[in-house]
Design an enzyme around this catalytic site. Structure first.
Site, mmCIF file in Angstrom:
data_model
loop_
_atom_site.group_PDB
_atom_site.id
_atom_site.type_symbol
_atom_site.label_atom_id
_atom_site.label_comp_id
_atom_site.label_asym_id
_atom_site.label_seq_id
_atom_site.Cartn_x
_atom_site.Cartn_y
_atom_site.Cartn_z
ATOM 1 N N HIS A 18 0.804 -1.324 -0.210
ATOM 2 C CA HIS A 18 0.088 0.075 0.022
ATOM 3 C C HIS A 18 0.675 1.400 0.119
ATOM 4 O O HIS A 18 0.473 2.288 -0.549
ATOM 5 C CB HIS A 18 -0.897 -0.017 1.139
ATOM 6 C CG HIS A 18 -1.941 -0.984 1.283
ATOM 7 N ND1 HIS A 18 -3.402 -0.424 0.795
ATOM 8 C CD2 HIS A 18 -2.064 -2.259 1.041
ATOM 9 C CE1 HIS A 18 -3.910 -1.576 0.956
ATOM 10 N NE2 HIS A 18 -3.304 -2.766 0.861
ATOM 11 N N ASP A 114 -6.124 5.693 1.259
ATOM 12 C CA ASP A 114 -5.956 4.238 0.997
ATOM 13 C C ASP A 114 -7.643 3.614 0.702
ATOM 14 O O ASP A 114 -8.487 4.183 1.597
ATOM 15 C CB ASP A 114 -5.339 3.646 1.990
ATOM 16 C CG ASP A 114 -4.988 2.333 1.525
ATOM 17 O OD1 ASP A 114 -4.171 2.079 1.129
ATOM 18 O OD2 ASP A 114 -5.959 1.275 1.895
ATOM 19 N N VAL A 334 15.054 -6.806 -1.579
ATOM 20 C CA VAL A 334 15.523 -6.422 -2.674
ATOM 21 C C VAL A 334 15.061 -5.277 -3.506
ATOM 22 O O VAL A 334 13.799 -4.984 -3.197
ATOM 23 C CB VAL A 334 15.887 -7.850 -3.658
ATOM 24 C CG1 VAL A 334 16.738 -8.738 -2.793
ATOM 25 C CG2 VAL A 334 14.452 -8.030 -4.113
ATOM 26 N N GLN A 336 13.372 -4.715 -6.387
ATOM 27 C CA GLN A 336 12.781 -5.585 -7.457
ATOM 28 C C GLN A 336 12.800 -5.096 -8.777
ATOM 29 O O GLN A 336 13.095 -5.716 -9.935
ATOM 30 C CB GLN A 336 11.311 -5.887 -7.001
ATOM 31 C CG GLN A 336 10.743 -6.917 -8.229
ATOM 32 C CD GLN A 336 9.297 -7.550 -7.644
ATOM 33 O OE1 GLN A 336 9.462 -8.419 -6.620
ATOM 34 N NE2 GLN A 336 8.358 -6.853 -7.899
ATOM 35 N N HIS A 351 3.841 -13.941 -6.745
ATOM 36 C CA HIS A 351 2.380 -14.221 -5.938
ATOM 37 C C HIS A 351 1.355 -13.441 -6.702
ATOM 38 O O HIS A 351 0.304 -13.555 -6.172
ATOM 39 C CB HIS A 351 2.475 -13.671 -4.634
ATOM 40 C CG HIS A 351 2.880 -12.287 -4.419
ATOM 41 N ND1 HIS A 351 4.023 -11.692 -5.064
ATOM 42 C CD2 HIS A 351 2.389 -11.436 -3.485
ATOM 43 C CE1 HIS A 351 4.079 -10.352 -4.548
ATOM 44 N NE2 HIS A 351 3.123 -10.047 -3.832
ATOM 45 N N TRP A 354 -0.336 -6.895 -6.666
ATOM 46 C CA TRP A 354 -0.519 -6.098 -7.960
ATOM 47 C C TRP A 354 0.675 -4.938 -8.250
ATOM 48 O O TRP A 354 0.987 -4.751 -9.554
ATOM 49 C CB TRP A 354 -1.666 -5.097 -7.642
ATOM 50 C CG TRP A 354 -2.041 -4.316 -9.109
ATOM 51 C CD1 TRP A 354 -2.219 -2.889 -9.136
ATOM 52 C CD2 TRP A 354 -2.592 -5.102 -10.271
ATOM 53 N NE1 TRP A 354 -2.647 -2.810 -10.518
ATOM 54 C CE2 TRP A 354 -2.816 -3.835 -11.067
ATOM 55 C CE3 TRP A 354 -2.628 -6.179 -10.761
ATOM 56 C CZ2 TRP A 354 -3.279 -4.182 -12.703
ATOM 57 C CZ3 TRP A 354 -3.079 -6.624 -12.014
ATOM 58 C CH2 TRP A 354 -3.289 -5.506 -12.695
ATOM 59 N N ASN A 355 1.255 -4.817 -7.283
ATOM 60 C CA ASN A 355 2.657 -3.833 -7.622
ATOM 61 C C ASN A 355 3.770 -4.769 -8.400
ATOM 62 O O ASN A 355 4.279 -4.350 -9.426
ATOM 63 C CB ASN A 355 3.301 -3.399 -6.337
ATOM 64 C CG ASN A 355 2.660 -2.346 -5.578
ATOM 65 O OD1 ASN A 355 1.843 -1.710 -6.406
ATOM 66 N ND2 ASN A 355 2.765 -2.155 -4.364
ATOM 67 N N GLU A 359 4.852 -4.052 -12.530
ATOM 68 C CA GLU A 359 6.373 -3.912 -12.572
ATOM 69 C C GLU A 359 6.839 -4.801 -13.564
ATOM 70 O O GLU A 359 7.514 -4.311 -14.439
ATOM 71 C CB GLU A 359 7.251 -4.255 -11.236
ATOM 72 C CG GLU A 359 7.190 -3.111 -10.239
ATOM 73 C CD GLU A 359 7.651 -3.288 -8.884
ATOM 74 O OE1 GLU A 359 8.232 -4.464 -8.752
ATOM 75 O OE2 GLU A 359 7.513 -2.384 -8.084
ATOM 76 N N GLY A 374 -5.274 -12.856 -0.233
ATOM 77 C CA GLY A 374 -6.231 -11.691 -0.879
ATOM 78 C C GLY A 374 -6.664 -11.547 -2.178
ATOM 79 O O GLY A 374 -7.315 -12.607 -2.809
ATOM 80 N N GLN A 376 -4.655 -11.707 -4.809
ATOM 81 C CA GLN A 376 -3.795 -12.328 -5.744
ATOM 82 C C GLN A 376 -4.160 -13.318 -6.741
ATOM 83 O O GLN A 376 -3.795 -13.352 -8.089
ATOM 84 C CB GLN A 376 -2.717 -12.988 -4.980
ATOM 85 C CG GLN A 376 -2.101 -12.005 -4.219
ATOM 86 C CD GLN A 376 -1.044 -12.370 -3.240
ATOM 87 O OE1 GLN A 376 -0.818 -13.596 -2.974
ATOM 88 N NE2 GLN A 376 -0.503 -11.613 -2.224
#
Length: 460
Positions: A18, A114, A334, A336, A351, A354-355, A359, A374, A376
């Protein structure tokens, strides 16, 4: 007489999933010459969140930080998810916000908060008399489900298949558990907040037509929820300079530099998922069986502050030794984006947070989805239907069954052998670049909104 500058306040909730999109949106607004105030709930849950906020504020010293000190948690003490506890605590502390927000200068032009904070914030933002928006930190498809689901739940029975008008037909098995379990803490938030989305001035979402044209059209066409305010696709949110870590990661990139171009499978289950140790060992076995070169980011605890044991303790000495021939396994946070853009990386076992999906879209990396919790599974379905990824629905949710190494290895081989996924991922990459280029959907939307906010501002 000149117009007041555009001043936007941002309020994220808990977890990197988030926080990261809020900071990326903040950076984008700064590039559109907005003043930005970042409201930061204190304390954060993870060390990664604290460090990312610090790097953001160092990179953009013009940003005004408002520290939002939360009340002690007074909810269900049987809940052991620290991120849910933070969600609930932010909601329960929201009545402390008015004096904070009233103190900012110049006056606010807009407030973006949010998606999990609608109910407690509505009475507050309405008294501010400024446009207020939610930022959806998931896919447009998942937002469609969460917006439409209260209609389904009102009947008291959820069918085996849920049809979201104009978007998706979802088997019950793909719907997040928290929406199906009566009185689930997260489910109650979505059931309570969903109908109130119509009381906001709009919705920001980290998506773009190249990945979710159908969902975005259905949302803005009134097919999902009547009287829904505009849904603004302002993605893809891409990594910024402030996200770059110190040189502690250098060994990762040295290893990648030594691998042939397009030869590496990157494996990561995100910032919240702590895969069980037995399953982790099967994943390691599967990676070895696949014969691929791989970079695997291991996460053993939900909260990074609790990560103590080394790789050999988590995976076992024998497996760690077997993996060294073709793989690199790390147990640390890391960067990513830097990994996904590396020429050696061609595939992503994810997984489907959404981020991570966005990406991968930005860098044109096909996905093998392994949804855990959730939203996913819904996100994995978006990728699969888009033709630039795959996932094994029979593997179920986190912990429902132990997926054996043989299965993991075969699935990775299948991913690596499907050239059509690579071709489609390149097309998605092109669409992502177009969306944020001059004249692209994201740029036009933000420019239009900032001009609108400026016109609505008071003369000074």
């Amino acid at each position: 007489m000149s117009l007041a500058p555009v001043h936007v306040a941002l309020l994220p909730s808990a977890g990197m999933g988030h926080l990261t999109p809020f900071l990326r949106l903040g950076a984008m607004l700064l590039h559109h010459n907005c003043h930005v105030t970042l409201v930061t709930p204190q304390p954060t849950v993870s060390k990664a969140e604290s460090e990312l906020i610090s790097r953001f504020l160092s990179a953009f010293p013009q940003v005004n930080q408002l520290k939002f000190h939360l009340l002690p948690f007074d909810g269900d003490t049987s809940v052991n998810d620290p991120f849910y506890i933070q969600f609930a605590t932010v909601r329960n502390s929201s009545h402390l916000l008015p004096p904070l927000l009233a103190s900012v200068s110049p006056p606010l032009s807009a407030f973006i908060y949010d998606m999990t904070l609608i109910t407690p914030l509505l009475p507050i933002v309405q008294t501010l008399a400024v446009p207020h928006y939610i930022l959806v930190t998931s896919s447009a498809a998942m937002f469609s489900l969460s917006s439409y689901f209260p209609t389904v739940a009102s009947s008291g029975v959820v069918d085996d298949v849920v049809e979201i008008p104009g978007v998706l037909t979802l088997p019950r098995t793909l719907i997040p558990h928290f929406l199906l379990i009566p009185n689930h803490p997260f489910g109650k938030i979505f059931i309570e907040d969903g109908p109130k989305v119509t009381k906001t001035h709009g919705v920001f979402i980290n998506s773009f037509e190249g990945v979710e044209a159908q969902s975005l059209e259905a949302l803005n066409g009134g097919k999902v929820v009547k009287n829904l305010p505009p849904v603004h696709a302002v993605g893809p949110f891409v990594p910024f300079e402030f996200e770059k870590l110190a040189q502690r990661e250098a060994p990762i990139y040295s290893w990648l530099d030594d691998q042939p171009s397009g030869s590496v499978v990157y494996v990561s289950f995100g910032s919240r998922i702590a895969v069980g140790r037995e399953q982790m060992r099967e994943i390691g076995d599967g990676l070895v069986r696949s014969g691929c070169r791989f970079l695997w980011v291991v996460k053993d605890k939900k909260v990074d502050r609790e990560e103590e044991e080394g790789l050999e303790g988590v995976l076992g000495f024998e497996l760690v030794e077997r993996m060294k021939e073709k793989g690199l396994v790390v147990k640390e946070w890391v960067e990513q984006g830097k990994i996904l853009e590396h020429k050696a990386v061609r595939w992503f076992v994810s997984h489907c947070g959404w981020n991570s999906v966005i990406e991968a879209a930005w860098y044109g990396v096909p996905i093998m989805g392994w949804p855990q919790i959730g939203d996913q599974k819904v996100n994995a379905e978006v990728v699969s239907k888009g033709g630039w990824g795959m996932w094994k629905k029979e593997w179920g949710w986190e912990g429902e069954r132990l997926v054996k190494g043989e299965e993991v290895g075969e699935a990775i081989k299948e991913l690596m052998s499907d050239e059509s996924l690579v071709i489609k991922a390149e097309q998605v990459k092109e669409a992502a670049r177009k969306a944020i280029s001059v004249g692209g959907g994201c740029q036009v939307t933000l420019q239009t909104l900032t001009q609108e906010w400026k016109k609505n501002g008071k003369n000074i």
